[in-house]
Design a protein around this motif. Sequence first.
Motif, mmCIF file in Angstrom:
data_model
loop_
_atom_site.group_PDB
_atom_site.id
_atom_site.type_symbol
_atom_site.label_atom_id
_atom_site.label_comp_id
_atom_site.label_asym_id
_atom_site.label_seq_id
_atom_site.Cartn_x
_atom_site.Cartn_y
_atom_site.Cartn_z
ATOM 1 N N MET A 1 34.778 40.175 33.996
ATOM 2 C CA MET A 1 35.716 41.172 33.508
ATOM 3 C C MET A 1 36.639 40.539 32.475
ATOM 4 S SD MET A 1 35.063 44.081 34.590
ATOM 5 C CE MET A 1 36.515 44.788 33.879
ATOM 6 N N ARG B 1 40.474 52.932 36.505
ATOM 7 C CA ARG B 1 39.784 52.433 37.696
ATOM 8 C C ARG B 1 39.606 53.547 38.708
ATOM 9 N NH1 ARG B 1 43.174 47.812 37.374
ATOM 10 N NH2 ARG B 1 44.403 48.572 39.119
ATOM 11 N N LEU C 1 41.800 45.069 34.937
ATOM 12 C CA LEU C 1 40.634 45.485 35.699
ATOM 13 C C LEU C 1 40.105 44.367 36.591
ATOM 14 C CD1 LEU C 1 38.813 47.438 32.843
ATOM 15 C CD2 LEU C 1 40.303 48.341 34.619
ATOM 16 N N MET D 1 33.213 47.023 33.108
ATOM 17 C CA MET D 1 33.912 47.615 34.243
ATOM 18 C C MET D 1 32.913 48.206 35.238
ATOM 19 S SD MET D 1 36.708 50.739 34.231
ATOM 20 C CE MET D 1 37.076 50.429 32.511
#
Length: 572
Positions: free
Chosen positions: A355, A36, A360, A69
């Motif tokens: 997601m 991330r 995430l 993502m």
Amino acid sequence: MSIWVFFKLIGSLALLMYGMKAMSESLQKMAGPQLRRLLGAMTTNRFTGLLTGMFVTAAVQSSTATTLMTVSFVNAGLLTLVQAISVILGAHIGTTVTAWIMSLGFFLDLSSYVFLGFFIGIILIYMKRRRIIGDFLFGVAFLFLGLATLKETGFALVEDQDAHAAISAFFSQLNEPTFWNYLLFLAIGTALTLLVQSSAAIMAFTMILCATGILHIDHGFMLVLGENIGTTITSNIVAANANTPARRAAFAHLFINVLGVAWALILFQPFASFVCGLFGFDRTLIFSDTTGMAHPVKIAVILAAFHTLFNIINSLLLIWFTPQIEKLVCAVIKAKSGDGEEEDFRLHFITSGLMKTPELSILEAQKEIHSFSERIQRMFGMVRELVGEDDPAKFAKEYSRIEKYEGISDNMEMEIAKYLDEVSDSHLSDESKAKIRAMLREISEIESIGDACYNIARTLNRRMKGKEAFTDDQRLHIHQMMELTDQALAQMIVVLVGYREQNYVNRSFNIENEINNYRNQLRSQNINDVNNQKYTYAIGTMYMDIINECEKLADYVVNVVEARMGVRQKVA
């Protein structure tokens, strides 16, 4: 072909798909927070974005995860559309590693070693700290066991003369390398990938079909191109209910691969010959019983190389045209009519199914909580305007807006909590579990801030319906208290954005102490003013109700800051 052979084929595909999924998910759990941060930090220009997408996809072994993502980052406002396009282009290169893993199954017979992986994996799974590594080993073992079984079944099928004759008869008309057959297999590759939601499984199946001589190598190339299109449809499906930038990013993913397939079709003959020529393979051959069997490893490598070269060339070509691609997708995907509406109930960053990886998904929840806090601060701003409003019609209109915001805050708390509960049902790291607990506390306290705002509005409404008005001094003190409260809310939002340095946190505590002291001062003064008959006890009670509610609101603000910081400090 025996029905049991058919079940063995589809069962081995299921094993392979499950292994790929388990391996990818465990990799994402291990590297989720770092990925991330990487995705957010390394997209300063189109070229670093491409490298980031390539690295992240190679690390998690799932272009779908990287794309989802990326779409979520766009949905959360963390990436621009141009940055997202460059990351998606990189993901197309990174996903080619999967094809080489599949071809590895043709190089080596790993079926005997997978059981060692199962044994070590189950030990690690029962060791709580090593559970994710155990899941990874199980995924790898299932992947290679499925691949070995698929290969074994495919070659056994070819050795069965009756079965091979039946299959050859079925493919006899389709194996001619004509343009319409090319389009047919392109469509089949797209449909199969969309159906099973795994381009890796279809890639393995393609390798088996070509290596056993059942399918012409050209049609194998077409299936590979179809897989590239099929895998892009997933992100478009899950982004259908997202905001406009996210839907544009998902459409850009589809457009990039469709455009790539278009040039690959135009230049297919020289491109396919070039790839086969690299390995000394004559693609003009229509396989006999033995020709295909003689080159299973070579054919698997050629298909993996075709997949890799196609994606590298396509990404390196289109990276120069990302601004033009952005303009095109913006022209195709128009903004929804309600995208700019602030007073409807709609979660901006959390979209069901957007997601698939719980680690995430936490990012989306954090962004939604930030949006929730900003909405509550707007609600408090309406309450401040209500204090100075003496016109009954305007007062009623503003009060109605505040009532609507109160309902919105209740709904947002419930929806975010429901989402976090769904995320917490999955296997999470200890760090992620702690974040979810903190976020549940945050939304509860933010909803309490909304309740406090509504309580102040109700008190003002009672005052409006009565015959008395606040004195000038009372109005001044209320405005001063509300100014301090608004500062507390603004500082809370700063911490929620991510500024967790101690000076920012101390600022929140200092404002809360200032509010406490001012409340105590006004409470003593109110008693004296009532005794001195400056105003009635009734108006003095409503006045102090507002002051006390502001002080409670500030306590809730500090609770939110504590939750985000992971500390518990006694509030006065």
